[in-house]
Every structure is written in C-alpha cells, then in structure tokens.
Design an enzyme around this catalytic site. Sequence first.
Site, mmCIF file in Angstrom:
data_model
loop_
_atom_site.group_PDB
_atom_site.id
_atom_site.type_symbol
_atom_site.label_atom_id
_atom_site.label_comp_id
_atom_site.label_asym_id
_atom_site.label_seq_id
_atom_site.Cartn_x
_atom_site.Cartn_y
_atom_site.Cartn_z
ATOM 1 N N SER A 324 2.843 36.155 8.453
ATOM 2 C CA SER A 324 3.254 36.331 9.840
ATOM 3 C C SER A 324 4.421 35.418 10.220
ATOM 4 C CB SER A 324 2.042 36.105 10.759
ATOM 5 O OG SER A 324 2.310 36.498 12.074
ATOM 6 N N ASP A 335 17.753 35.389 4.605
ATOM 7 C CA ASP A 335 18.808 36.361 4.926
ATOM 8 C C ASP A 335 20.123 35.688 5.292
ATOM 9 O OD1 ASP A 335 17.045 38.357 4.417
ATOM 10 O OD2 ASP A 335 16.979 39.191 6.444
ATOM 11 N N LYS A 349 2.344 40.255 6.280
ATOM 12 C CA LYS A 349 1.926 40.685 7.627
ATOM 13 C C LYS A 349 3.161 40.787 8.505
ATOM 14 C CE LYS A 349 -0.963 39.524 11.595
ATOM 15 N NZ LYS A 349 0.128 39.460 12.579
#
Length: 468
Positions: A324, A335, A349
């Site tokens: 999460s 990224d 998740k």
Amino acid sequence: MKRVRSTLHALPLRSIALATCFATASGLAWAQDKDAATEQLLEGIQNGERVEISLPDPEKQLPLEDLRKFTEVFSRIKDAYVEEVSDRKLLESAIKGMLSDLDPHSTYLAPKDYEELEESTSGEFGGLGIEVGMENGFVKVIAPIDDTPAQKAGVQAGDLIIKLDEKPVKGMSLEEAVQLMRGKPGSILTLTIMREGESAPIEIEVERDVIKVTSVKSRMLENGYGYVRITQFQADTGSQFKDALNGLEDELGRDLDGLVIDLRNNPGGVLQAAVETADALLDDGLIVYTEGRIQSSRLRFSARSGDIMEGTPIVVLINGGSASASEILAGALQDHERAVVMGTKSFGKGSVQTVIPLDETHAIKMTTARYYTPDGRSIQATGIKPDIEVRPAELKELDSKPFFTEADLSGHLEGQNEGQDQDGNDDAQNATGSLADRDYQLRSALNLLKGIRILNPNKSAKAEGSDQ
C-alpha cells in the site's frame, strides 16, 4: 379539448423493488413518495393531456428475481432458524456480506470498529502487532510490526493463520479474527500457522501487549551512511521522517553520503503520509494519482520544489510485506529515478479505501479507487519490482589465514605509508554494526551506496548528475 404533448419519465423501480423486498420483514413499512414528477404525471392524465412515459433501462434496475430470492431467504431464517434472530442482526449481516464479498479490504464498520481504525492510524492499540488480510478463508499475515509481541515471537510475513487458540479461522470474517487477536495485555494467544517450506502447521504463543508503534527509526550505519526504517505510515510519519534525516546529519556534522530507507514489512497506512515522505525527497513532479468511478476518488498528488537530501544517493529496501503506502513511496522514487529499489517484489496492494459515514456511529470502508505510480503503473496484484533483486540470505565468512604479502618478505623495500596505523579503517568497518552484518539485503544496499560514492566522490557533482 386542447391536447398538450408532455414527455415525462416514470420513477425508477428501485424504491418500489426495495420496498417489495423488505415488505415481508416484521416492523418494516413502505411509504410511497409523491414527488413533483408523480404529481405532474397524474395531473396530465386527469386533464386529458397526451402523456408519453419513458421507462428506465431495465439493465440499470435492481434484479427483481434476485430480490425475491433475498426476501425468501430472509423470511425462512426468521421462521425456521434454530434461534430467534432480530431483523437488525440479519440486515447488518447482509450489509457485512455485501462488502466483504467485494474484496478483502472493504468492510462494514460498527462503533467498535471505528475505534480500532482510529487506533491503527494514531499508533497505539492493544493486541499482537501484525497487519493482516484474508486469503482463501484464512488470515494472512501481511507483515509483523517491528518491536511487537508477534515480531518477537517469530511471526513472519506470508504466514497463514489457521487457528486462534482452539478456534478455526476458516469461516470467520476478518473483523471477527482481529477481535479474537485483541485482548488484555499479558494474556497468551496461540497461533496455529501454515508457513511456506514447512510440511506441518506451526504453533506460536504470543503474549498480548499494548502496541505502541514508532513509525520512524533511524541510525548511522557507517560514517556518512544513514539508515531510516519506516515501520508503517501514520498521520505524522512525514514530519518524523524529516526529523530523522536532520538528526542523522546533525550527528554526522555534515550532509550524508548515502541513505538506506527500509520499507520491508511495512504494511502501509495513511496515504497522505507516504505522499509527504516522497515530497521531501523529490524536487517536483507527480508522486501518485488515483482513478475511480466517482469524481472524489480521482486525485493527483505532486511534489513541491525542494529535495531536502539535495541529490544524495538513496537505496529503498522492499519485500513481500511492503504494501500500500510503502509501495506508493517506493514506486514514486523508482519512477523519478531518485532511488534504487532493492530487495524482493512487494505485496501488490494498489487500491484505495475510503471510510464513508452512514450515521454518527456506523460507516463502511470501501475500495473506491486504484492508485498509479507517476509513470502510470498499477501495481494491484503485481507489486513493485525491485531494480536489483536481492533475496534474504545468511553469509558466513570463511576461515582463512592472512595472505603472505610483500611486507612479509625479508629485506623488502619500505613503503611510503608502511607502519601507519590502519586501525581507523577497521574501526569504521566494525562501526557498520552487527545490523548490516546480520542483514544481507541491508549490507548489499550499503555496498551499493559505497560504490556510488567511489564513482562520484563529489556530492555537488552527484546533485548535478541527478538534475540532468
């Protein structure tokens, strides 16, 4: 008589169907609503006006056959169940079933569940100290929380709990299982678990305690290299993270040469806390965005100007217990190429739950959106894949005698620095502490940071390279 063409839409059948559905339940009554559209329809008929009725799309209406089936089951339970059951109990159970059947994270929150939700985000509650979910009817350990009874007793991420004391977990809701795990501090709960690699169930005794979770821990791994462990994301984790970084640099007396952020077995927590942590390390750009069916579930979070580490190399450690909010942080830094992600694939998740109040004491926690990393990746059920995969391992140093060297030769040419004390370097190695020596993944992260430092000794050059 003048005829006026009027196009009216019939009222949806939803309210009528629901009323029919519950008409057999004792104590329930159906009150017809006469809204403006209904009155206008009747008035038009009485006045002889031409009225066209546009019926709603049948595909969008409640399925009457299924509703009849529901009322039939409701009635049979009321009449024939071995013990008398109240309407309130049956309806509440129906609500719980509707939500729990959607996904493992949607649930109905009764008043006591509200309190437990507040406890989990505030950082203090009573119990074992594990983050859990449901899998195939059993309770699955997502991650044990650091320095809690469960972690100290040996409970591991990925364990499947099949019994709580003598009560089988199969058939329980997640809320019922969590309720059994909570209890008076000092009391003992025996967990029967299935663990990958074990041929038979394992029993672990865990002593309940008041769980006080410290969200952020930090220490110096080695001179110049800091370590920050985030156990879970609570409301104040972002500010604690910044304080930890400032504390490390104050201890060192200068900027860090490298940083390890440990998110292993971090089950997640408050979304905004993960965003605030990522914002501290990113100079600009998107951190995470969410997509759902309703407008309020479509959100975008972006970094504000200012990287407090000013380009210092970072390694983020993750594993199968990282879920999460911890995946949001790892994904954003990955990224933006702000950190090297190391370890094993995360939990996966990638959904967002929203608490929707029903009244002052009841609410539902429902999955309302999926979240995406800055590059548009959804990690739901796939997880964050590390840039460098490093599995847990135990290393044992081989016994070997020191090599015979030039300095051992009789009559060798004296070296310029020969005889100088080398103990300082040995002390530095020992200062890495037993933490990195025992933890192969952490040791690998530290070695990577050292390699980056060797290739880029000038910190300002590193920062410029990061900007490029």
